[in-house]
Scaffold this motif. Structure first.
Motif, mmCIF file in Angstrom:
data_model
loop_
_atom_site.group_PDB
_atom_site.id
_atom_site.type_symbol
_atom_site.label_atom_id
_atom_site.label_comp_id
_atom_site.label_asym_id
_atom_site.label_seq_id
_atom_site.Cartn_x
_atom_site.Cartn_y
_atom_site.Cartn_z
ATOM 1 N N THR B 170 0.830 -1.206 0.000
ATOM 2 C CA THR B 170 0.000 0.000 0.000
ATOM 3 C C THR B 170 0.866 1.258 0.000
ATOM 4 O OG1 THR B 170 -0.126 0.102 2.413
ATOM 5 C CG2 THR B 170 -1.838 -1.167 1.293
ATOM 6 N N ARG B 175 0.432 8.516 -0.657
ATOM 7 C CA ARG B 175 0.422 8.270 0.784
ATOM 8 C C ARG B 175 1.515 7.264 1.117
ATOM 9 N NH1 ARG B 175 -3.134 10.313 4.821
ATOM 10 N NH2 ARG B 175 -5.083 10.935 3.891
ATOM 11 N N ARG B 182 10.641 1.857 8.039
ATOM 12 C CA ARG B 182 11.025 1.932 9.448
ATOM 13 C C ARG B 182 11.707 0.646 9.891
ATOM 14 N NH1 ARG B 182 9.329 4.986 13.506
ATOM 15 N NH2 ARG B 182 7.481 5.665 12.382
ATOM 16 N N GLU B 183 11.073 -0.491 9.609
ATOM 17 C CA GLU B 183 11.638 -1.754 10.097
ATOM 18 C C GLU B 183 12.936 -2.094 9.371
ATOM 19 O OE1 GLU B 183 10.346 -2.024 12.664
ATOM 20 O OE2 GLU B 183 8.182 -1.894 12.601
ATOM 21 N N GLU B 186 15.157 -0.023 11.584
ATOM 22 C CA GLU B 186 15.142 -0.345 13.023
ATOM 23 C C GLU B 186 15.530 -1.792 13.290
ATOM 24 O OE1 GLU B 186 11.583 0.755 15.194
ATOM 25 O OE2 GLU B 186 12.008 -0.657 16.809
ATOM 26 N N LEU B 187 15.054 -2.702 12.476
ATOM 27 C CA LEU B 187 15.225 -4.128 12.774
ATOM 28 C C LEU B 187 16.151 -4.855 11.807
ATOM 29 C CD1 LEU B 187 11.510 -4.978 13.529
ATOM 30 C CD2 LEU B 187 13.330 -4.635 15.192
ATOM 31 N N VAL B 192 17.753 0.670 16.422
ATOM 32 C CA VAL B 192 17.192 1.827 17.123
ATOM 33 C C VAL B 192 18.302 2.787 17.507
ATOM 34 C CG1 VAL B 192 16.018 2.550 19.231
ATOM 35 C CG2 VAL B 192 15.227 0.542 18.000
ATOM 36 N N ASN B 381 5.809 -10.898 16.491
ATOM 37 C CA ASN B 381 5.748 -9.614 15.793
ATOM 38 C C ASN B 381 7.026 -9.487 14.973
ATOM 39 O OD1 ASN B 381 7.874 -8.466 17.500
ATOM 40 N ND2 ASN B 381 6.306 -8.530 19.076
ATOM 41 N N VAL B 382 7.173 -8.377 14.268
ATOM 42 C CA VAL B 382 8.276 -8.255 13.310
ATOM 43 C C VAL B 382 9.639 -8.169 13.998
ATOM 44 C CG1 VAL B 382 8.053 -5.739 13.119
ATOM 45 C CG2 VAL B 382 9.004 -7.042 11.221
ATOM 46 N N ALA B 383 9.666 -7.980 15.309
ATOM 47 C CA ALA B 383 10.958 -8.010 16.014
ATOM 48 C C ALA B 383 11.392 -9.434 16.326
ATOM 49 C CB ALA B 383 10.866 -7.206 17.316
ATOM 50 N N VAL B 386 11.436 -13.224 21.460
ATOM 51 C CA VAL B 386 12.334 -12.707 22.484
ATOM 52 C C VAL B 386 13.159 -13.885 22.977
ATOM 53 C CG1 VAL B 386 12.499 -11.402 24.615
ATOM 54 C CG2 VAL B 386 10.556 -11.053 23.107
#
Lengths: 421, 486
Positions: B170, B175, B182-183, B186-187, B192, B381-383, B386
């Motif tokens: 999308t 838009r 971002r990921e 960040e990932l 970060v 999640n995309v991280a 754990v």
């Protein structure tokens, strides 16, 4: 077998060992864990809950102009009065049960809760809310620190997590948290039956009790195994609980039922944790249609919490409990191009329970897109916080749990004007 | 046991999922350097593991109807678990698992977009098995397991499952959708603190037009649909994009404005810059250290720097980094053994390889893995998952112990038969089983096992007694704290 109690050595890591025998010993321990039988239930709405769709500023013209498809029609909201700034507010149409609890004075809505430089990352945001430490969100959890300050030794069921993984907020080097995603599955199996199985279980308990102080990582896992073994029978008792209401047949409902069951069976848990997700509504948020994403979220939240409230009220346990819900951030004021909302900043917290002084706390944001609008930030894109989330935590720690918020939060975050408890 | 064997066991637990007795015999005939070479240069060995599915002598699978790993998610999971147990290229499967966690893409969101059958294809299909030659994300990881990281990032940015997962489909110039941009920073690269919100907005614009065909609205449930990356030039935002870090070798931080038709190069430039950035090298090297060397203490900064340097000097190739890692003295040192918390998948596969699998099915592992907190193809999640201590909640620990019970029960006759040579005493039985399960037990734990083995009826060493005590001891060993480490 005589009950033995070994003292433990804190080398900055979990290294305590306690051998348990009879359940009676355990409940004595639970009762001794503080005179009060009060407990806290923390509910994590994961993904970032759109507070503006849950508590609706239905007379704010900017709400309607900035959310052409997502704004909830004023005629449909459940009006619950005006806040301290005189702003009329209403709950999402599906929150009928919560509206009733609000009218009974047992639901508090705390507006514009957040913190400076709100993170837009789910992971950092959650870490910050979990540790109560925006500048260093990698350490222990705030609930973990509260529990660690309780007089030792801690009952293995002092904290009861209904998810499969210990949430960051409960993590602390010296506290082992029982994670019980399913009461029925929380049992010890054996490849043998009868007396052989009894011998095995006894061996497993003994094996788990040996904690090598020189190998803290092995000690940690051993302590976890030990806590699991020590709690099996008590958790099984909760499996026998028959609620006084019907809980929704979903994970959220089942978790609430297990929590109510633990309270009903007098386990003595001080902090329960549960979560429900799906709040990261970037696209097709749909706040009004029957099967709309946000509508379903509100139905689930309402039905679960209402059942929980009613069940506890029927059992005369409501006065002992406080449920506090939070989310890692709110969402942007203006809807995006996918009929959803993106990560935002401050949002609404919800508190429910017999000791709650219900009502509307804090002041609603004005949604006027003027960059000078002090209730918004980031060029009026996001809701700006009015109350630091740590002040809400402080209120719960000091006034409800009888703890010391300054010690737990690493600073004085006490604030007047949010006296929901 | 010879010292060399203990080192080989350690190598196989780390570079793979442990060793069956047969594999241990094969590797023990090699020098350490030869063993590393065999593991790292796995392209020299046949990739025939899938052809053994359903064959006698191998762990079984359980499916409703014919086994369909291309279209049924639980069958795809079972195929991967089968590969972990039996592959002659264990490092390939281990690195695929590492990348699966690193680029954590969840099946459920993909299935919400394209339904179960196509979501399974997008996550796990082998091109050679799929009528439309669809290559699933896990196969992408297997084929790029130890290759060039920059190429892997480009392949992931174009991967249909990833485009759905992080809403790349999308992302339009009107838009820009920030999720992937971002990921990515960040990932998937710098991490970060090494990018700004402005960088996120710029990265979103870089990837405008990186899309997927068929588009939403087409019949995405059509099992004959062919999903592929497409660059929509008319959706690409063509202004210049400035970043807070260098993009080009001359230090320039701005991706120039290009024509729409040439605009895909923006994404290739950004990915190249991120892959070669020293911060990405350091972060990836740290994760590889924590995965392969140790996670019970802080990462050794000198070792991490060394790995990062190898990565950069080899144009982001992963294989030389792993070669360096496995050949390093710290990796081989005894103090590194058992210093990593086993992932649930690692725990169950190692258990099957060490205890035995004849008559067992990897289908029996799926629900226990969920209870242990790791459902393959469904990271939380995309991280990613754990890691470390977080695996060990009380419920998850009980799940591990209960899986151990189920496996031991299933294998009781095999275990009793294998242990027959050690039937002389409870202690002999325990010695045999602790050696087989390659675990280092504390003396007091060992003593408890011997006590258990001798408890109850007087010891005779009969078949019946072994069929009770052998699975009992195995169940207890697999449930020790020590066995939770690899």
């Amino acid at each position: 077998m005589a009950i033995s109690r070994r003292t433990f050595v804190k080398n900055g890591v979990a290294a305590f060992t306690i051998s348990f025998a009879a359940p009676a010993f355990l409940s004595d321990l639970a009762r001794a864990q503080g005179a009060s039988s009060r407990n806290l239930v923390v509910l994590d709405l994961t993904g970032g809950n759109d507070g503006l769709s849950m508590l609706v500023p239905y007379t704010d013209a900017s709400y309607y102009s900035r959310r052409p498809t997502l704004a909830i029609p004023a005629g449909t909201v459940l009006q619950i009065g005006s806040d301290g700034s005189g702003k009329p507010l209403g709950l999402h149409p599906k929150l009928t049960g919560l509206r009733d609890i609000f009218n009974q004075g047992r639901l508090a809505l705390i507006q514009r809760v957040g913190y400076e430089n709100s993170s837009r990352s789910h992971f950092s945001g959650t870490d910050i809310w979990s540790t109560a430490n925006p500048s260093n969100p990698a350490g222990s959890g705030w609930v973990g620190r509260y529990l660690a300050a309780l007089p030792p030794p801690l009952d293995p069921l002092v904290a009861w997590n209904t998810t499969g993984e210990t949430p960051h907020a409960l993590q602390s080097s010296s506290v082992s948290v029982a994670s019980i995603p399913s009461v029925n599955r929380y049992a010890f199996s054996s490849p043998n039956t009868g007396n052989e199985a009894v011998l095995e279980r006894s061996a497993a308990v003994s094996i788990a009790s040996h904690v090598p102080v020189d190998k803290p990582h092995i000690a940690f896992v051993g302590t976890t195994a030990q806590a699991a073994m020590a709690t099996l029978d008590r958790v099984a008792a909760v499996g026998q609980y028959t609620p006084s209401v019907v809980y929704p047949n979903n994970g959220f409902g089942q978790a609430l039922q297990a929590i109510a069951g633990a309270m009903a069976k007098g386990i003595g848990t001080k902090v329960f944790w549960l979560q429900t997700g799906g709040f990261d509504t970037h696209a097709s948020q749909d706040t009004t249609a029957d099967a709309g994403a946000y509508v379903r979220l509100m139905v689930s939240l309402n039905d679960g919490l209402t059942a929980f409230h009613n069940d506890l009220k029927n059992l005369a346990l409501l006065n002992d409990t406080l449920l506090l819900s939070f989310s890692e951030f709110g969402r942007r004021v203006t809807e995006n191009g996918s009929r959803g909302t993106d990560q935002g900043a401050a949002s609404v917290l919800l508190a429910l329970g017999g000791g709650v002084r219900g009502g509307l706390f804090g002041t609603a944001p004005s949604l006027n897109a003027d960059p000078q609008n002090p209730t918004l930030e980031n060029n009026a894109a996001d809701v700006r916080y009015e109350t630091d989330f740590r002040s809400v935590y402080a209120k719960v720690i000091d006034n409800w749990l009888g703890g010391d918020s300054v010690g737990v939060l690493g600073g004085n975050f006490r604030k007047s004007g949010i006296d929901f408890v | 046991m010879a010292a060399g064997d203990v080192l080989i066991e350690h190598l196989l637990r780390r570079a793979g999922f442990g060793a069956s007795p047969g594999e241990l015999a094969t590797y023990s005939r090699l020098s350490y350097g030869q063993a590393v070479d065999r593991l790292v240069n796995y392209e020299n060995l046949p990739d025939t593991v899938d052809s053994n599915i359903g064959q006698p002598g191998y762990v079984g699978t359980t499916s409703r109807g014919p086994f369909s790993p291309t279209t049924v998610p639980d069958d795809a999971r079972q195929r991967w678990l089968f590969r972990m147990v039996h592959s002659e290229r264990p490092l390939q499967e281990k690195m695929a698992l590492f990348w699966h966690n690193y680029f954590a893409t969840g099946y459920s969101k993909v299935a919400a977009a394209v339904r179960a059958q196509n979501a399974t294809r997008l996550m796990a299909a082998k091109a050679s098995d799929d009528p439309q030659k669809q290559q699933g994300q896990i196969e992408l990881f297997r084929s790029n397991a130890v290759g060039n990281f920059r190429n892997l990032l480009v392949a992931v940015a174009k991967d249909p499952a990833m485009l759905i997962w992080l809403d790349g489909d999308t992302n339009t110039k009107a838009r820009p959708q920030e999720n992937f941009g971002r990921e990515l920073m960040e990932l998937f690269s710098r991490g970060v603190g090494y990018y700004t919100e402005d960088d996120v907005y710029a990265a979103a614009r870089v990837f405008t037009g990186w899309n997927l065909t068929p588009t939403r609205g087409a019949d995405l449930q059509d099992p004959n649909a062919s999903f592929s990356f497409v660059y929509n030039a008319n959706q690409h935002e063509t202004t210049a994009k400035s970043f807070s870090f260098p993009i080009y070798a001359d230090g320039s931080r701005t991706i120039p404005s290009r024509s729409a038709s040439a605009g895909m190069q923006d994404g290739l430039d950004l990915i190249a810059a991120l892959a070669m950035h020293p911060e990405t090298a350091r972060r990836l090297a740290t994760k590889l250290f924590e995965f392969f060397v140790s996670e019970t203490g802080p990462p050794d900064p000198g070792f991490v720097d060394d790995l990062a340097t190898v990565y950069l000097r080899n144009d982001t190739a992963i294989k030389p980094v792993l070669q360096r890692l496995f050949m390093s003295p710290p990796f081989q040192d005894a103090s590194t053994r058992f210093t990593r918390y086993s992932w649930p998948v690692e725990f169950v596969v190692r258990a099957m390889k060490e205890v035995g699998w004849a008559g067992f099915s990897v289908g029996s592992v799926l629900t226990p893995l969920v209870n242990m907190g790791q459902e393959l193809l469904e990271p939380p999640n995309v991280a990613g998952w754990v890691l470390g201590r977080s695996w060990f909640s009380t419920g998850a620990m009980l799940a591990r112990m209960n899986f151990a019970s189920a496996l031991a029960f299933n294998q009781k006759f095999n275990l009793a038969a294998a242990a027959a040579a050690a039937r002389s005493s409870p202690r002999a039985l325990v010695d045999f089983l602790t050696a087989r399960l390659t675990v280092d037990l504390e003396n007091d734990v060992y003593a408890d096992l011997v006590t258990y083995a001798g408890a109850g009826a007087a010891w005779t060493g009969s078949d019946t007694q072994l069929q009770a005590k052998a699975p009992g001891v195995v169940h207890l060993i697999l449930g020790t704290a020590a066995y939770q480490f690899v």
